[in-house]
Scaffold this active site. Structure first.
Site, PDB file in Angstrom:
ATOM      1  N   ALA A  65      -0.322   6.597  -1.568  1.00 33.20           N
ATOM      2  CA  ALA A  65      -0.184   7.336  -2.797  1.00 33.20           C
ATOM      3  C   ALA A  65      -0.469   8.628  -2.664  1.00 33.20           C
ATOM      4  O   ALA A  65      -1.262   8.844  -1.810  1.00 33.20           O
ATOM      5  CB  ALA A  65      -0.987   6.657  -4.028  1.00 33.20           C
ATOM      6  N   GLY A 108      -0.749   2.485  -0.195  1.00 31.83           N
ATOM      7  CA  GLY A 108       0.363   2.258  -0.854  1.00 31.83           C
ATOM      8  C   GLY A 108       1.599   2.206   0.236  1.00 31.83           C
ATOM      9  O   GLY A 108       2.459   1.519  -0.008  1.00 31.83           O
ATOM     10  N   GLU A 111       1.126  -1.252   1.469  1.00 29.19           N
ATOM     11  CA  GLU A 111       1.465  -2.347   0.426  1.00 29.19           C
ATOM     12  C   GLU A 111       2.943  -2.386   0.169  1.00 29.19           C
ATOM     13  O   GLU A 111       3.675  -3.360   0.134  1.00 29.19           O
ATOM     14  CB  GLU A 111       0.856  -1.923  -0.784  1.00 29.19           C
ATOM     15  CG  GLU A 111      -0.630  -1.946  -0.779  1.00 29.19           C
ATOM     16  CD  GLU A 111      -1.409  -1.168  -2.241  1.00 29.19           C
ATOM     17  OE1 GLU A 111      -0.955  -0.306  -2.294  1.00 29.19           O
ATOM     18  OE2 GLU A 111      -2.259  -2.046  -2.773  1.00 29.19           O
ATOM     19  N   GLU A 131      -8.241   2.989   0.872  1.00 29.01           N
ATOM     20  CA  GLU A 131      -8.471   3.266  -0.469  1.00 29.01           C
ATOM     21  C   GLU A 131     -10.089   3.783  -0.762  1.00 29.01           C
ATOM     22  O   GLU A 131     -10.420   4.383  -1.508  1.00 29.01           O
ATOM     23  CB  GLU A 131      -7.850   2.664  -1.673  1.00 29.01           C
ATOM     24  CG  GLU A 131      -6.207   2.741  -1.740  1.00 29.01           C
ATOM     25  CD  GLU A 131      -5.788   1.752  -0.877  1.00 29.01           C
ATOM     26  OE1 GLU A 131      -6.172   1.112   0.182  1.00 29.01           O
ATOM     27  OE2 GLU A 131      -4.437   1.410  -0.883  1.00 29.01           O
TER      28      GLU A 131
END
Ligand code: CAA
Length: 257
Positions: A65, A108, A111, A131
């Site tokens: 992200a 992300g 993911e 993260e």
């Protein structure tokens, strides 16, 4: 199909979606996630397209992200909430999605790769959920999908330490399907996509749904779903054609019906 943050290239039944924020290592900003989500939803509805390939180009898959964008946001900021809503739609794509991962797939990005159906990794691919280093945890499925794929202890180590897995370890542990030299990564993903695109599409769709079901339900419910989908396919023309072609020792001609 014109999007600012992704490039869509269609070639017959295969569509390749390339994340296109190289200056930020394809960090998954609101704009990029929105464009990716809308592009994939559009391709899911496109009758010509049978399989979608997602790649980050030849340097990096996605570094997670967008930290710069998130840094000053609160939990209920529309940007965070809407971004996640667009992100969730990517999990709902009904056509098969093959990821071609070159370079970093972090946070992300990891993911996103895991929510694809098949992952081809380049030798230089690196997977991780860093993260924890930012004071957060994975928010788009990392804790759940990694645990499902790797088991509790390996997932726990990755999520708690933020360490990265190299491509060979990712393959050994079952996170990726295969590892190839970077220059062949997209080609290999497209080859797999073409192989799937040649199959009877109703069966492909039911097969994807049934495999995904196993992650979301208990065994009994999953088996029940599989059995119903299996029965249903006996009503398809492609099922008759597939079996007839086998008996007549010829190549089947599927129509997607
Ligand atoms: N967000 C925003 N910008 C990012 C970024 C990210 N996730 N990752 C890299 N960038 C930017 C860098 O800030 C830098 O920009 P500037 O040139 O403007 O400074 C540019 O991309 C190049 O990055 P680096 O100079 O850091 O490149 P590097 O090769 O030295 O390191 C890296 C590469 C190891 C991937 C490193 O950039 C890194 O650690 N990035 C952050 C990875 C991360 O923590 N990801 C998780 C994000 S949170 C998340 O994803 C939550 C969620 O699930 C929803």
């Amino acid at each position: 199909m014109n999007y600012e943050n992704v490039i869509v290239a269609k070639d017959g039944a295969i569509a390749v979606v390339t994340l296109n924020r190289p200056q930020a290592l394809n960090a998954l900003s609101y704009g990029l996630v929105k464009d990716l989500s809308l592009a994939m939803q559009e391709l899911d509805q496109d009758a010509e397209v049978r399989v979608i390939v997602v790649t980050g180009g030849d340097k990096v898959f996605a570094a997670g992200a967008d930290i710069k964008e998130m840094a000053d946001k609160g939990p209920f900021d529309p940007l965070i909430l809407e971004r996640l809503a667009y992100r969730d739609k990517i999990n709902k794509i009904s056509k098969p999605v093959v990821a071609a991962v070159i370079g970093f797939a972090l946070g992300g990005g990891c993911e996103l790769a895991m929510s694809c159906d098949i992952i081809v990794a380049a030798e230089n691919a690196r997977f991780g959920q860093p993260e924890v280093n930012l004071g957060i945890i994975p928010g788009s499925g990392g804790t759940q999908r990694l645990t499902h794929l790797l088991g509790k202890h390996r997932a726990m180590e990755l999520v708690l330490t933020g360490d990265m897995l190299n491509a060979n370890d990712a393959e050994r542990l079952g996170l990726v399907n295969r590892v190839v030299p970077a220059e062949l990564c997209l080609e290999e993903a497209v080859n797999i996509a073409r192989k799937i695109a040649a199959k009877p599409q109703l069966a492909v769709r039911a097969a994807k749904e049934a495999v995904l079901k196993s992650a979301n339900t208990g065994l009994d419910e999953g088996l029940e779903f599989e059995r119903k989908a299996f029965y249903l396919l006996f009503a398809s023309e492609d099922r008759s054609e597939g079996m007839q072609a086998f008996l007549e020792k010829r190549k089947a001609e599927f129509k997607g019906k």
